[in-house]
Structures are given as structure tokens and as C-alpha cells.
Design a protein around this motif. Structure first.
Motif, PDB file in Angstrom:
ATOM      1  N   ARG A  77       0.822  -1.209   0.000  1.00 22.13           N
ATOM      2  CA  ARG A  77       0.000   0.000   0.000  1.00 22.13           C
ATOM      3  C   ARG A  77       0.860   1.265   0.000  1.00 22.13           C
ATOM      4  O   ARG A  77       0.631   2.190  -0.788  1.00 22.13           O
ATOM      5  CB  ARG A  77      -0.938   0.003   1.213  1.00 22.13           C
ATOM      6  CG  ARG A  77      -1.918   1.164   1.240  1.00 22.13           C
ATOM      7  CD  ARG A  77      -2.891   1.024   2.415  1.00 22.13           C
ATOM      8  NE  ARG A  77      -3.879   2.103   2.412  1.00 22.13           N
ATOM      9  CZ  ARG A  77      -3.694   3.285   2.969  1.00 22.13           C
ATOM     10  NH1 ARG A  77      -2.549   3.552   3.598  1.00 22.13           N
ATOM     11  NH2 ARG A  77      -4.640   4.210   2.910  1.00 22.13           N
ATOM     12  N   ARG A  78       1.841   1.319   0.887  1.00 21.98           N
ATOM     13  CA  ARG A  78       2.694   2.507   0.956  1.00 21.98           C
ATOM     14  C   ARG A  78       3.476   2.701  -0.340  1.00 21.98           C
ATOM     15  O   ARG A  78       3.603   3.823  -0.841  1.00 21.98           O
ATOM     16  CB  ARG A  78       3.665   2.377   2.134  1.00 21.98           C
ATOM     17  CG  ARG A  78       4.551   3.599   2.336  1.00 21.98           C
ATOM     18  CD  ARG A  78       5.582   3.373   3.418  1.00 21.98           C
ATOM     19  NE  ARG A  78       4.948   3.005   4.684  1.00 21.98           N
ATOM     20  CZ  ARG A  78       5.635   2.632   5.771  1.00 21.98           C
ATOM     21  NH1 ARG A  78       6.953   2.527   5.712  1.00 21.98           N
ATOM     22  NH2 ARG A  78       5.001   2.323   6.874  1.00 21.98           N
ATOM     23  N   THR A  79       3.990   1.608  -0.879  1.00 21.41           N
ATOM     24  CA  THR A  79       4.734   1.698  -2.135  1.00 21.41           C
ATOM     25  C   THR A  79       3.842   2.225  -3.254  1.00 21.41           C
ATOM     26  O   THR A  79       4.250   3.070  -4.053  1.00 21.41           O
ATOM     27  CB  THR A  79       5.298   0.315  -2.525  1.00 21.41           C
ATOM     28  OG1 THR A  79       6.079  -0.203  -1.438  1.00 21.41           O
ATOM     29  CG2 THR A  79       6.168   0.413  -3.767  1.00 21.41           C
ATOM     30  N   GLY A  80       2.596   1.726  -3.320  1.00 19.98           N
ATOM     31  CA  GLY A  80       1.673   2.175  -4.352  1.00 19.98           C
ATOM     32  C   GLY A  80       1.375   3.658  -4.255  1.00 19.98           C
ATOM     33  O   GLY A  80       1.298   4.355  -5.277  1.00 19.98           O
ATOM     34  N   ILE A  81       1.202   4.166  -3.045  1.00 14.35           N
ATOM     35  CA  ILE A  81       0.905   5.590  -2.861  1.00 14.35           C
ATOM     36  C   ILE A  81       2.068   6.450  -3.352  1.00 14.35           C
ATOM     37  O   ILE A  81       1.879   7.432  -4.091  1.00 14.35           O
ATOM     38  CB  ILE A  81       0.602   5.872  -1.378  1.00 14.35           C
ATOM     39  CG1 ILE A  81      -0.719   5.206  -0.971  1.00 14.35           C
ATOM     40  CG2 ILE A  81       0.549   7.370  -1.112  1.00 14.35           C
ATOM     41  CD1 ILE A  81      -0.970   5.191   0.525  1.00 14.35           C
ATOM     42  N   VAL A  82       3.290   6.092  -2.951  1.00 17.79           N
ATOM     43  CA  VAL A  82       4.467   6.873  -3.343  1.00 17.79           C
ATOM     44  C   VAL A  82       4.631   6.893  -4.858  1.00 17.79           C
ATOM     45  O   VAL A  82       4.864   7.952  -5.468  1.00 17.79           O
ATOM     46  CB  VAL A  82       5.732   6.314  -2.666  1.00 17.79           C
ATOM     47  CG1 VAL A  82       6.987   6.966  -3.243  1.00 17.79           C
ATOM     48  CG2 VAL A  82       5.673   6.535  -1.161  1.00 17.79           C
ATOM     49  N   MET A  83       4.494   5.737  -5.496  1.00 17.43           N
ATOM     50  CA  MET A  83       4.711   5.666  -6.940  1.00 17.43           C
ATOM     51  C   MET A  83       3.631   6.404  -7.728  1.00 17.43           C
ATOM     52  O   MET A  83       3.910   7.008  -8.766  1.00 17.43           O
ATOM     53  CB  MET A  83       4.789   4.206  -7.379  1.00 17.43           C
ATOM     54  CG  MET A  83       5.995   3.468  -6.833  1.00 17.43           C
ATOM     55  SD  MET A  83       7.536   4.313  -7.270  1.00 17.43           S
ATOM     56  CE  MET A  83       8.705   3.452  -6.217  1.00 17.43           C
ATOM     57  N   GLN A  84       2.405   6.398  -7.237  1.00 17.40           N
ATOM     58  CA  GLN A  84       1.358   7.162  -7.919  1.00 17.40           C
ATOM     59  C   GLN A  84       1.654   8.661  -7.865  1.00 17.40           C
ATOM     60  O   GLN A  84       1.451   9.385  -8.846  1.00 17.40           O
ATOM     61  CB  GLN A  84      -0.006   6.874  -7.280  1.00 17.40           C
ATOM     62  CG  GLN A  84      -0.534   5.475  -7.574  1.00 17.40           C
ATOM     63  CD  GLN A  84      -1.915   5.252  -6.990  1.00 17.40           C
ATOM     64  OE1 GLN A  84      -2.901   5.738  -7.519  1.00 17.40           O
ATOM     65  NE2 GLN A  84      -1.998   4.512  -5.905  1.00 17.40           N
ATOM     66  N   ILE A  85       2.148   9.132  -6.734  1.00 16.06           N
ATOM     67  CA  ILE A  85       2.474  10.549  -6.598  1.00 16.06           C
ATOM     68  C   ILE A  85       3.603  10.939  -7.551  1.00 16.06           C
ATOM     69  O   ILE A  85       3.573  12.007  -8.180  1.00 16.06           O
ATOM     70  CB  ILE A  85       2.852  10.865  -5.135  1.00 16.06           C
ATOM     71  CG1 ILE A  85       1.608  10.731  -4.238  1.00 16.06           C
ATOM     72  CG2 ILE A  85       3.452  12.265  -5.025  1.00 16.06           C
ATOM     73  CD1 ILE A  85       1.905  10.862  -2.756  1.00 16.06           C
ATOM     74  N   VAL A  86       4.608  10.066  -7.697  1.00 13.57           N
ATOM     75  CA  VAL A  86       5.728  10.344  -8.604  1.00 13.57           C
ATOM     76  C   VAL A  86       5.230  10.535 -10.039  1.00 13.57           C
ATOM     77  O   VAL A  86       5.630  11.474 -10.739  1.00 13.57           O
ATOM     78  CB  VAL A  86       6.765   9.203  -8.542  1.00 13.57           C
ATOM     79  CG1 VAL A  86       7.784   9.340  -9.674  1.00 13.57           C
ATOM     80  CG2 VAL A  86       7.475   9.203  -7.198  1.00 13.57           C
ATOM     81  N   VAL A  87       4.339   9.648 -10.485  1.00 12.15           N
ATOM     82  CA  VAL A  87       3.832   9.732 -11.859  1.00 12.15           C
ATOM     83  C   VAL A  87       3.004  11.000 -12.068  1.00 12.15           C
ATOM     84  O   VAL A  87       3.139  11.696 -13.080  1.00 12.15           O
ATOM     85  CB  VAL A  87       2.998   8.486 -12.207  1.00 12.15           C
ATOM     86  CG1 VAL A  87       2.376   8.622 -13.593  1.00 12.15           C
ATOM     87  CG2 VAL A  87       3.863   7.239 -12.148  1.00 12.15           C
ATOM     88  N   ILE A  88       2.154  11.315 -11.103  1.00 12.83           N
ATOM     89  CA  ILE A  88       1.314  12.517 -11.214  1.00 12.83           C
ATOM     90  C   ILE A  88       2.176  13.763 -11.311  1.00 12.83           C
ATOM     91  O   ILE A  88       1.957  14.646 -12.166  1.00 12.83           O
ATOM     92  CB  ILE A  88       0.355  12.605 -10.010  1.00 12.83           C
ATOM     93  CG1 ILE A  88      -0.698  11.485 -10.097  1.00 12.83           C
ATOM     94  CG2 ILE A  88      -0.325  13.972  -9.959  1.00 12.83           C
ATOM     95  CD1 ILE A  88      -1.512  11.311  -8.830  1.00 12.83           C
ATOM     96  N   LEU A  89       3.197  13.866 -10.461  1.00 12.02           N
ATOM     97  CA  LEU A  89       4.077  15.035 -10.490  1.00 12.02           C
ATOM     98  C   LEU A  89       4.870  15.091 -11.797  1.00 12.02           C
ATOM     99  O   LEU A  89       5.101  16.182 -12.349  1.00 12.02           O
ATOM    100  CB  LEU A  89       5.028  15.004  -9.293  1.00 12.02           C
ATOM    101  CG  LEU A  89       4.380  15.200  -7.915  1.00 12.02           C
ATOM    102  CD1 LEU A  89       5.424  15.088  -6.815  1.00 12.02           C
ATOM    103  CD2 LEU A  89       3.664  16.544  -7.836  1.00 12.02           C
ATOM    104  N   GLY A  90       5.292  13.932 -12.304  1.00  8.39           N
ATOM    105  CA  GLY A  90       6.041  13.907 -13.560  1.00  8.39           C
ATOM    106  C   GLY A  90       5.216  14.378 -14.740  1.00  8.39           C
ATOM    107  O   GLY A  90       5.692  15.161 -15.575  1.00  8.39           O
ATOM    108  N   LEU A  91       3.967  13.929 -14.826  1.00 10.08           N
ATOM    109  CA  LEU A  91       3.088  14.374 -15.905  1.00 10.08           C
ATOM    110  C   LEU A  91       2.786  15.863 -15.792  1.00 10.08           C
ATOM    111  O   LEU A  91       2.761  16.585 -16.797  1.00 10.08           O
ATOM    112  CB  LEU A  91       1.784  13.574 -15.868  1.00 10.08           C
ATOM    113  CG  LEU A  91       1.840  12.147 -16.415  1.00 10.08           C
ATOM    114  CD1 LEU A  91       0.550  11.409 -16.088  1.00 10.08           C
ATOM    115  CD2 LEU A  91       2.082  12.146 -17.914  1.00 10.08           C
ATOM    116  N   ALA A  92       2.577  16.332 -14.576  1.00  8.36           N
ATOM    117  CA  ALA A  92       2.286  17.754 -14.372  1.00  8.36           C
ATOM    118  C   ALA A  92       3.476  18.607 -14.797  1.00  8.36           C
ATOM    119  O   ALA A  92       3.306  19.664 -15.436  1.00  8.36           O
ATOM    120  CB  ALA A  92       1.935  18.009 -12.909  1.00  8.36           C
ATOM    121  N   ALA A  93       4.684  18.159 -14.477  1.00  7.31           N
ATOM    122  CA  ALA A  93       5.880  18.918 -14.854  1.00  7.31           C
ATOM    123  C   ALA A  93       6.059  18.937 -16.372  1.00  7.31           C
ATOM    124  O   ALA A  93       6.413  19.972 -16.959  1.00  7.31           O
ATOM    125  CB  ALA A  93       7.108  18.308 -14.178  1.00  7.31           C
ATOM    126  N   ALA A  94       5.837  17.790 -17.034  1.00  6.60           N
ATOM    127  CA  ALA A  94       5.965  17.731 -18.490  1.00  6.60           C
ATOM    128  C   ALA A  94       4.959  18.663 -19.161  1.00  6.60           C
ATOM    129  O   ALA A  94       5.259  19.295 -20.179  1.00  6.60           O
ATOM    130  CB  ALA A  94       5.775  16.295 -18.971  1.00  6.60           C
TER     131      ALA A  94
END
Length: 401
Positions: A77-94
Motif C-alpha cells: 500500500r505505501r509503495t503504491g501511494i508513493v509511486m502514484q504521486i511520482v507519476v502525477i508530479l512527472g506528468l504535471a511537470a511535463a
């Protein structure tokens, strides 16, 4: 769905993992449906186009190992939360800063690979909730989240025409945010999750021959599925002069068929045994790829043949993961990462080889033929281990291998 299955595990976690996996897969292969627009803007040659759609697959493959380790050290669960946040921030930055060069495009591909690595989180999280007799169905349903590639193929080209392909990156972050909220509310770690693993546990698995067999089998089945999912928009556009939107529709049909075949592959493996199912599957995969490699099929015939191929590849994915918990029941988290890694490497190899085959030979045929040979090699591997695995499985009541 049988009542026994519904009462066997934790349905909210299964649904949360399905949604997480589904939307993650949509953004993982996002560059494929956008490839025609991106190639025109950045002036990419066929080899660069192949690498563009293949790199997120490779990055996702390698990061699946990282996620497998993190699932064992933290929890799913914790791993899933962290990785989802990384992807969201990456798309927002792009979206905010733009993608203006091939180098920046490759960086974006690596970030999208984080989404592809969700496989190594969602599947073990579900697996730990379900007993052996329901593993095929549970993991097949969770794994059906690869249907997210359908969403990308259906909507990304149309949105790119309306908004521009760079703005599609920002739009893609919005459903990911909604899924993250749902995951936070619904997903729970199973109380039967295995204890933390040590480095020696990981080394022990890599020293097991059966682990390498499972990695290879998935490299062919999932590699074929995700490689084609990423590359088919380019293939249909270049080979048959389809518009980007129509190429996306053709790809969506193929991906839809393969995605929803996965649970049936798991259920079939539960019924007749994973090894028996895979022997049939790999033979059909090889035949399909050789038929497409010929390059003489009309567009309608090509679509039908590829639909069959994607259905069989999807079933193969479910069948392989019926075997993983049976061979490595206490190491599903790490094995999911390792097996998923080779699946991604297979997809990278197929997509990249198709692009470079076109650039250097003028035909996609050599790329398809190479992967057909790998499918035949997987058939031989299943034949080699089948008797021993079935004998071992006889000690597990109600489980077919």
C-alpha cells in the motif's frame, strides 16, 4: 463470479488495485497513441519512434524490481501511494514546462515507466488476500488493469487533435489523482502478507532455475502484449496509411481483446493447469507473429490476426501468474517484480526491434519473426519443466500446474 471467490479475499482492495493498475497502464503506453503527432513535431525517424515507445516499457521493467523490493521492505500500500504521486508530479511537470527535444522525450519515457512498474505492487497486494485455489482468477482480474492501454489508444489521439499532444499529458494526470484518492480509502494490506525480505532472500530467488523460467515465459507473453500495445498505432499508420485516430481505434480493439482475456487465461490455468495452457498459447502466438511478418495481409485480415494474437497473449499473462504463487508462494512480491521486469524487457525488445527493422530493412517482418522464435523457445521451455512442475503441484490439493 462464484460466491466462494467473492468471500475468499478482500474485494475493495481488488477493485482499488484494478483501478490503480488500469490508469497506470494508460499513461505507461501514452507515447504510443501520441507517437504520430510527436514524430511530426520533433522530426523523429523510425528508429527513434521505436525507441520512444519502447523506453517507457524498459524503464517500467527495471523499476518493477525496485517496486518488488519496496513491497517486501515497506508494504504494497505505501509503495503504491508513493509511486502514484511520482507519476502525477512527472506528468504535471511535463505539461507545465513542455517537451521540446528527443532527449526530454526520453526523460518523460522514464517517468512513465514508473506507472508501468505498478504491476509489481498491485498483483502481490491482491495475491496475499486470496488462497491458492483462487489465485488464477484473482490475479487475472487484477491484471486486467492492463486494459488501461485501451483508454490511451481510444482517447489520446482525439484529445491530441483537439488540445495538442503536450496538453494531453496534463489531462492524463487528472484521473490518476482520482484513483489515488480511491486507493487511499479502499486498499488494505493483507494480514497474511509475508514478513520483510532480506537481500539474501532476493539472491536466493535469482539462484533458482524455476524463477528464470517464469521470467522468460512472461517475457514472451506480456512482452508481446505490451510491445504490440505500444507499437501498433505506428504500425497501422505506416503499414496501412490509417489516420492517427483510426490507428488508435484499431489498436484499442486489439488491446481491449487482450486485456480482458487475461482473467480467462488465469481461470483456464486453474482448470487445466498453467503449463498445459501455456503450451497451447505459445504455439498460437508463434503462428500469429509469423503470419503478420509476411506483410501481405490486407488491413482487415491483419486486424483479425492481431486480435487473435492479443487475445492469446492476454490469456498467456493470466496463465503465467497462475504459476507464480504455486512455485513461490511466500515470495510473490519479489517474484512479481522479477517476472514483471522480464515482461517489460520483452516489450522493449519487440517495440524497439520493429522500429529498427523498419529503418534498416524497410519492413517490420524481421522484428515479428524474431519474437515468433522466442515464442517457440518458450514452448520448448514449458515442455521441459511441465512434468516436474505437475508432480510438485500434486502435493497442493486442488491446484493444477
Amino acid at each position: 463470479m462464484k460466491r466462494a471467490f467473492l468471500s475468499a479475499g478482500h474485494l475493495p482492495t481488488l477493485l482499488a488495485c484494478l483501478a490503480y493498475f488500469d490508469l497506470s497502464f494508460a499513461v505507461w503506453v501514452l507515447l504510443g497513441p501520441l507517437a504520430i503527432f510527436i514524430a511530426q513535431d520533433l522530426h523523429l525517424d523510425p528508429g527513434q519512434q521505436g525507441l520512444m515507445v519502447a523506453l517507457p516499457v524498459l524503464a517500467g521493467a527495471l523499476l518493477r524490481v525496485v517496486n518488488g523490493v519496496l513491497v517486501g521492505q515497506w508494504n504494497a500500500r505505501r509503495t503504491g501511494i508513493v509511486m502514484q504521486i511520482v507519476v502525477i508530479l512527472g506528468l504535471a511537470a511535463a505539461w507545465m514546462f513542455g517537451v521540446h527535444s528527443f532527449g526530454q522525450l526520453l526523460v518523460l519515457g522514464c517517468i512513465l515507466g514508473v506507472a508501468g512498474a505498478s504491476f509489481a505492487i498491485a498483483l502481490p497486494m491482491v495475491s496475499y488476500w486470496y488462497p491458492p485455489e483462487h489465485q488464477g482468477m484473482a490475479l487475472g482480474l487484477a491484471g486486467a488493469g492492463n486494459s488501461g492501454t485501451v483508454l490511451a489508444s481510444l482517447f489520446a489521439p482525439t484529445l491530441a487533435i483537439a488540445l495538442g499532444w503536450q496538453n494531453v499529458l496534463g489531462v492524463a494526470a487528472l484521473p490518476l489523482i482520482a484513483v489515488l484518492v480511491f486507493f487511499l480509502i479502499a486498499a488494505k494490506d493483507s494480514p497474511t502478507s509475508p514478513p520483510r525480505k532480506t537481500v539474501s532472500d532476493y539472491a536466493r530467488l535469482l539462484g533458482a532455475g524455476d524463477a528464470w523460467w517464469l521470467m522468460f515465459f512472461y517475457g514472451v507473453s506480456f512482452g508481446g502484449f505490451v510491445g504490440l500495445s505500444s507499437f501498433l498505432p505506428i504500425y497501422f499508420h505506416d503499414q496501412y496509411a490509417l489516420t492517427p485516430v483510426n490507428a488508435g481505434y484499431f489498436t484499442a480493439a486489439c488491446v481491449f481483446a487482450g486485456s480482458f482475456a487475461r482473467p480467462f487465461g488465469g481461470a483456464l490455468a486453474d482448470r487445466i493447469g498453467g503449463t498445459r495452457a501455456l503450451m497451447i498459447i505459445y504455439a498460437i502466438i508463434a503462428a500469429v507473429l509469423l503470419a503478420v511478418a509476411n506483410g501481405g495481409l490486407a488491413v482487415g485480415s491483419s486486424l483479425v490476426v492481431l486480435l487473435i494474437g492479443m487475445i492469446v497473449l492476454g490469456m498467456g499473462n493470466g496463465a503465467v501468474f497462475q504459476l507464480v504463487p504455486q512455485r513461490f508462494g511466500q515470495d510473490v512480491g519479489l517474484m512479481t517484480g522479477l517476472v514483471g521486469m522480464t515482461g517489460g524487457i520483452g516489450g522493449f525488445a519487440l517495440a524497439a526491434s520493429l522500429g529498427y527493422a523498419k529503418q534498416f530493412t524497410g519492413s517490420y517482418g524481421p522484428g515479428f519473426v524474431t519474437f515468433a522464435i522466442l515464442a517457440l523457445a518458450a514452448w520448448g521451455g514449458i515442455a521441459a519443466v511441465r512434468i516436474r512442475w505437475r508432480e510438485d503441484a500434486a502435493m497442493l490439493a486442488g491446484v493444477r500446474v
